[in-house]
Design an enzyme around this catalytic site. Structure first.
Site, mmCIF file in Angstrom:
data_model
loop_
_atom_site.group_PDB
_atom_site.id
_atom_site.type_symbol
_atom_site.label_atom_id
_atom_site.label_comp_id
_atom_site.label_asym_id
_atom_site.label_seq_id
_atom_site.Cartn_x
_atom_site.Cartn_y
_atom_site.Cartn_z
ATOM 1 N N CYS A 144 0.874 -1.187 0.046
ATOM 2 C CA CYS A 144 -0.170 -0.071 -0.037
ATOM 3 C C CYS A 144 0.846 1.220 0.060
ATOM 4 O O CYS A 144 0.486 2.179 -0.766
ATOM 5 C CB CYS A 144 -0.845 -0.088 1.349
ATOM 6 S SG CYS A 144 -1.630 1.692 1.597
ATOM 7 N N PHE A 145 1.775 1.402 0.737
ATOM 8 C CA PHE A 145 2.538 2.374 1.037
ATOM 9 C C PHE A 145 3.356 3.039 -0.118
ATOM 10 O O PHE A 145 4.217 3.719 0.269
ATOM 11 C CB PHE A 145 3.273 2.512 2.419
ATOM 12 C CG PHE A 145 2.392 2.796 3.637
ATOM 13 C CD1 PHE A 145 2.389 3.999 4.273
ATOM 14 C CD2 PHE A 145 1.350 1.950 3.880
ATOM 15 C CE1 PHE A 145 1.566 4.333 5.231
ATOM 16 C CE2 PHE A 145 0.515 2.054 4.934
ATOM 17 C CZ PHE A 145 0.493 3.385 5.718
#
Length: 271
Positions: A144-145
């Site tokens: 996600c990041f």
């Protein structure tokens, strides 16, 4: 002034955390509770995947077991998040609430503004919120990041809070990770890529795009103080009073049922 419920930080395994969030979400749909802000941590560390991700294609389950990393599927979309050194929040509220914009992006911004106020009260300066960025698909991984979505909270242009949202039957659930200490190498030991070279490139890219608050400000954060200040920031943003509470008996019964779902391997591997 309207009153919302706040449930303060407790630590659970991944399946339990997701069961509690969905139980509050379901109970709200049936009129059994107030808008709720919840804080929690994860024990053991857990890799959560988005609702539409393919667990076995994108996550190295053998490595998760070897490293004692739990895993579970979220009710929300998005990509994989390693929940380790962080404080997680969730907000459950009706879509018909005048504070909630019909636009997902604008509701993200409104909630992020409250989170930023809480960080500022803790002496943490953040970047200005913006619409995010267009990312080349070459750089995307299951993590996600490695990308900034609209109005996510950043420090030094690195994402420190990553959130995901689900709306169903007129109710909004948003939960997000307030990262304190980000370990990109640990994350990518758990993420599958097509080649070692792609993994190395994705890891370097993510390290430029994401971090933890403590990594960026150079000091330790008291998680209890941070939690209190985020409550204050969101109370100001929403113009509500937060009243400390716990799960209702109805929610606790739902949790028991939903926990079995989130612990079920078939559910976690269903995509």
């Amino acid at each position: 002034m309207n009153q919302w419920r706040v449930i303060h930080n407790k630590s659970y395994e991944g399946a339990m955390n997701m069961a509690i969030d969905e139980a509050i979400f379901t109970a709200y749909k049936k009129g059994h509770n107030k808008p709720t802000l919840r804080f929690y941590t994860w024990e053991p560390a857990c890799l959560s995947i988005g609702y539409f991700q393919k667990l076995e294609d994108e996550i190295d389950l053998d490595k998760c077991r070897c490293m004692n990393i739990d895993y579970t599927r979220r009710i929300t979309g998005g990509r994989a998040v390693l929940h380790d050194n962080e404080l997680t929040y969730s907000i459950i509220i009706g879509e018909d609430n005048p504070l909630i914009d019909k636009s997902i992006n604008l509701s993200y911004r409104y909630i992020s503004e409250g989170l930023v106020k809480g960080l500022n009260l803790s002496g943490i300066e953040t970047d200005n919120l913006n619409r995010g960025e267009r990312i080349s698909r070459e750089n995307l991984s299951a993590a996600c990041f490695n990308a900034h979505a609209s109005y996510e909270v950043t420090i030094n242009n690195k994402k420190v809070i990553g959130s995901a949202q689900s709306r169903k039957d007129g109710v909004l659930l948003q939960h997000g990770s307030i990262i304190l200490d980000f370990d990109v190498e640990k994350l990518f030991k758990l993420i599958k890529t097509k080649t070692p070279e792609l993994k190395e490139r994705a890891m370097k890219f993510t390290a430029k795009k994401a971090s933890g608050i403590e990594n960026e400000i150079g000091r330790k954060i008291d998680i209890d103080i941070l939690q209190k200040n985020i409550v204050k920031g969101l109370a100001e943003q929403f113009n509500v009073e937060f009243v400390e509470g716990d799960l209702t008996d109805y929610e606790k019964q739902l949790v028991k049922e939903l926990y079995e779902k989130y612990k079920n391997e078939e559910y976690n591997k269903k995509r």
